[in-house]
Every structure is written in C-alpha cells, then in structure tokens.
Design an enzyme around this catalytic site. Structure first.
Site, PDB file in Angstrom:
ATOM      1  N   HIS A 166       0.974   5.104   1.307  1.00 36.40           N
ATOM      2  CA  HIS A 166       0.311   6.016   2.240  1.00 36.40           C
ATOM      3  C   HIS A 166       1.020   7.365   2.147  1.00 36.40           C
ATOM      4  O   HIS A 166       2.258   7.412   2.101  1.00 36.40           O
ATOM      5  CB  HIS A 166       0.428   5.442   3.667  1.00 36.40           C
ATOM      6  CG  HIS A 166      -0.260   6.282   4.686  1.00 36.40           C
ATOM      7  ND1 HIS A 166      -1.630   6.270   4.861  1.00 36.40           N
ATOM      8  CD2 HIS A 166       0.230   7.195   5.566  1.00 36.40           C
ATOM      9  CE1 HIS A 166      -1.953   7.131   5.818  1.00 36.40           C
ATOM     10  NE2 HIS A 166      -0.853   7.701   6.268  1.00 36.40           N
TER      11      HIS A 166
ATOM     12  N   ASP B 284      -2.437   0.341   7.947  1.00 33.52           N
ATOM     13  CA  ASP B 284      -1.196   1.122   7.867  1.00 33.52           C
ATOM     14  C   ASP B 284      -0.100   0.651   8.829  1.00 33.52           C
ATOM     15  O   ASP B 284       0.786   1.427   9.190  1.00 33.52           O
ATOM     16  CB  ASP B 284      -1.471   2.625   8.124  1.00 33.52           C
ATOM     17  CG  ASP B 284      -2.395   3.223   7.077  1.00 33.52           C
ATOM     18  OD1 ASP B 284      -2.352   2.769   5.913  1.00 33.52           O
ATOM     19  OD2 ASP B 284      -3.151   4.153   7.421  1.00 33.52           O
TER      20      ASP B 284
ATOM     21  N   ASN C  62       0.868  -1.183   0.000  1.00 32.83           N
ATOM     22  CA  ASN C  62       0.000   0.000   0.000  1.00 32.83           C
ATOM     23  C   ASN C  62       0.900   1.226   0.000  1.00 32.83           C
ATOM     24  O   ASN C  62       1.993   1.205   0.570  1.00 32.83           O
ATOM     25  CB  ASN C  62      -0.854  -0.002   1.276  1.00 32.83           C
ATOM     26  CG  ASN C  62      -1.739   1.233   1.383  1.00 32.83           C
ATOM     27  OD1 ASN C  62      -2.467   1.569   0.438  1.00 32.83           O
ATOM     28  ND2 ASN C  62      -1.699   1.919   2.516  1.00 32.83           N
TER      29      ASN C  62
ATOM     30  N   GLU D 268       5.485  10.209  -4.312  1.00 26.17           N
ATOM     31  CA  GLU D 268       4.796   8.919  -4.446  1.00 26.17           C
ATOM     32  C   GLU D 268       5.040   8.348  -5.835  1.00 26.17           C
ATOM     33  O   GLU D 268       5.257   7.147  -6.011  1.00 26.17           O
ATOM     34  CB  GLU D 268       3.279   9.086  -4.243  1.00 26.17           C
ATOM     35  CG  GLU D 268       2.874   9.462  -2.844  1.00 26.17           C
ATOM     36  CD  GLU D 268       1.366   9.547  -2.681  1.00 26.17           C
ATOM     37  OE1 GLU D 268       0.637   8.741  -3.280  1.00 26.17           O
ATOM     38  OE2 GLU D 268       0.902  10.430  -1.939  1.00 26.17           O
TER      39      GLU D 268
HETATM   40  C1  GRF Z   1      -2.338   8.928  -2.864  1.00 25.45           C
HETATM   41  O1  GRF Z   1      -2.090  10.092  -2.117  1.00 25.45           O
HETATM   42  C2  GRF Z   1      -1.976   7.718  -2.037  1.00 25.45           C
HETATM   43  O2  GRF Z   1      -0.942   7.952  -1.147  1.00 25.45           O
HETATM   44  C3  GRF Z   1      -3.227   7.449  -1.280  1.00 25.45           C
HETATM   45  O3  GRF Z   1      -4.268   7.777  -2.177  1.00 25.45           O
HETATM   46  C4  GRF Z   1      -3.820   8.735  -3.121  1.00 25.45           C
HETATM   47  C5  GRF Z   1      -4.101   8.192  -4.487  1.00 25.45           C
HETATM   48  O4  GRF Z   1      -3.866   9.120  -5.490  1.00 25.45           O
HETATM   49  N1  GRF Z   1      -3.243   6.113  -0.768  1.00 25.45           N
HETATM   50  P1  GRF Z   1      -3.982   8.681  -7.004  1.00 25.45           P
HETATM   51  O5  GRF Z   1      -5.378   8.082  -7.207  1.00 25.45           O
HETATM   52  O6  GRF Z   1      -2.917   7.674  -7.275  1.00 25.45           O
HETATM   53  O7  GRF Z   1      -3.801   9.927  -7.791  1.00 25.45           O
END
Ligand code: GRF
Length: 215
Positions: free
Chosen positions: A117, A158, A115, A187
């Site tokens: 986060h 988490d 996952n 991310e």
């Molecule tokens: C991201 O901020 C991720 O960390 C969280 O949900 C969001 C998803 O964004 N779990 P996206 O749909 O990938 O743009």
C-alpha cells in the site's frame, strides 16, 4: 537455495506492474537462480495490462482471471485457489491489484498473502483508498511523512498485520504525482525485501501482529 525449496510466489496485479518487475528481477523463475523465492505465476483481472507483458518477457506463466466472469465471489475464489494450489504457490503478493480478493482465497492464504500500500498504514487506507487519492489525502492532512507499507491481507481492507514500512518525506509543495513517485521508489526496494524475509522464515504472526526477526 535449490529449486525445490524455493518459495513459490504468485503475483496479482491490475496495471503496469513496476513492483512486479522488481520481484521478477530478484526472484526469477529460472533453474539457474539460487534465490529463496521464485515468481511462478502472474494473475491479472484484465487482459492487455503491462503486468502481463512483463510476465511474458520473464517467461513466467500469466493468467487473466476476470471476477466478472463468475456468478459469485466464491466461485471466483475457487478458481484462484485451484490455480494456486495446483502450482504449489506458498505466497501470494498483491502488487497493485485493484479487485477485492474473495474471502475463500484470503482464508486459504491466511498469513501467506501480502499487499503493498502506498502510504503508512493504518492511516490513509481502507476501501477506495488507492492510487492518486491516497497521496492527495496525505498531502491534505499535512502529514510530513508517507511511504509504503507491506502487510498481510485479512478480511478488512488494508488492516492486516503490518510487516514493514519505509518512510519518505512529504514536502509542503508536493503534487500527488511527485509524492507518488517518491513513494514508488521505496516500494521497489521494500517489496522484494519483504518477500526475501518471508522466504527465509524471518516473519511470524503472533497475536495478530507480524514479528520480523532482526538480522
Ligand atoms: C503501487 O503504488 C502500489 O502501492 C499500489 O498500486 C501501485 C502499483 O504500481 N498497491 P505498479 O503497477 O506496481 O507500478
């Protein structure tokens, strides 16, 4: 990496899917790709979301599996498990998936489900901590660092073994939106990197902690 040995990845997403897009770009489901992984399936809990459009544009199988259409979480999980095992999925990635993953899926994919986060776990996680709320809590705490965490999924929200994190600064006058976009940029780097590390056998869980082999 030939097609047969590439790690087959399913991505579960509930929303826009920008993280999914990074995975589709890096790990296409294409015979001409020599990547260590391939995204072969995208699952969403609701129709009409951006993640499904992205799968369609990338010619990747997309499925809507709505938990509300099952009598029990166990039945929902059985349906996911049979979808995944039927396709030979070796890694499930939760990329903005907002529903609870049933226990039988977590068990079947123990140390094979990750996952992302948007904060530095183990702080600022847990039930209800998603989206804007996470960034509001980080700013309110006065923390000077935030950033994404990628971790294995276990029974507790988490709390599974942390694989990788990437820090970003938090400024005193940040809005939640500004911080969210700074974190999201990281991310997009971190998630494909972790999938690559897993696909190339560089991550191992020992005594409940993830160990990543150094380069
Ligand atoms: C991201 O901020 C991720 O960390 C969280 O949900 C969001 C998803 O964004 N779990 P996206 O749909 O990938 O743009």
């Amino acid at each position: 990496m030939d097609k047969k040995s590439a790690l087959k990845v399913a991505v579960m997403a509930s929303g826009g899917g920008t993280n999914l897009q990074c995975l589709l770009d890096r790990f296409p489901d294409s015979d001409s790709s020599d990547a260590a992984a391939r995204v072969v399936l995208v699952v969403s809990n609701r129709p009409g979301v951006g993640a499904l459009d992205r799968a369609g544009r990338a010619n990747v199988r997309a499925e809507v599996v709505n938990p509300d259409e099952f009598d029990t979480p166990g039945q929902f999980g059985e349906s996911l498990n049979s979808l995944f095992s039927g396709m030979g999925v070796g890694l499930v990635v939760l990329a903005g998936y907002l529903k609870k993953v049933p226990e039988n899926v977590v068990a079947a994919y123990s140390n094979r489900m990750i996952n992302i986060h948007p904060a530095l776990l183990p702080s600022f996680g847990g039930k209800g901590m998603y989206g804007r709320r996470v960034h509001e809590a980080v700013i309110a705490s006065g923390a000077k660092l935030s950033g994404p965490t990628v971790h294995y999924v276990n029974e507790e929200y988490d709390r599974g073994p942390i694989i990788a994190q990437r820090p970003v600064p938090v400024y005193h006058d940040d809005t939640p939106e500004e911080l969210a976009s700074r974190v999201l940029e990281k991310e997009h780097e971190l998630l494909p990197e972790v999938v690559e590390m897993i696909a190339t056998g560089r991550v191992e869980v020992v005594d409940g902690r993830a160990q990543v082999k150094r380069d």
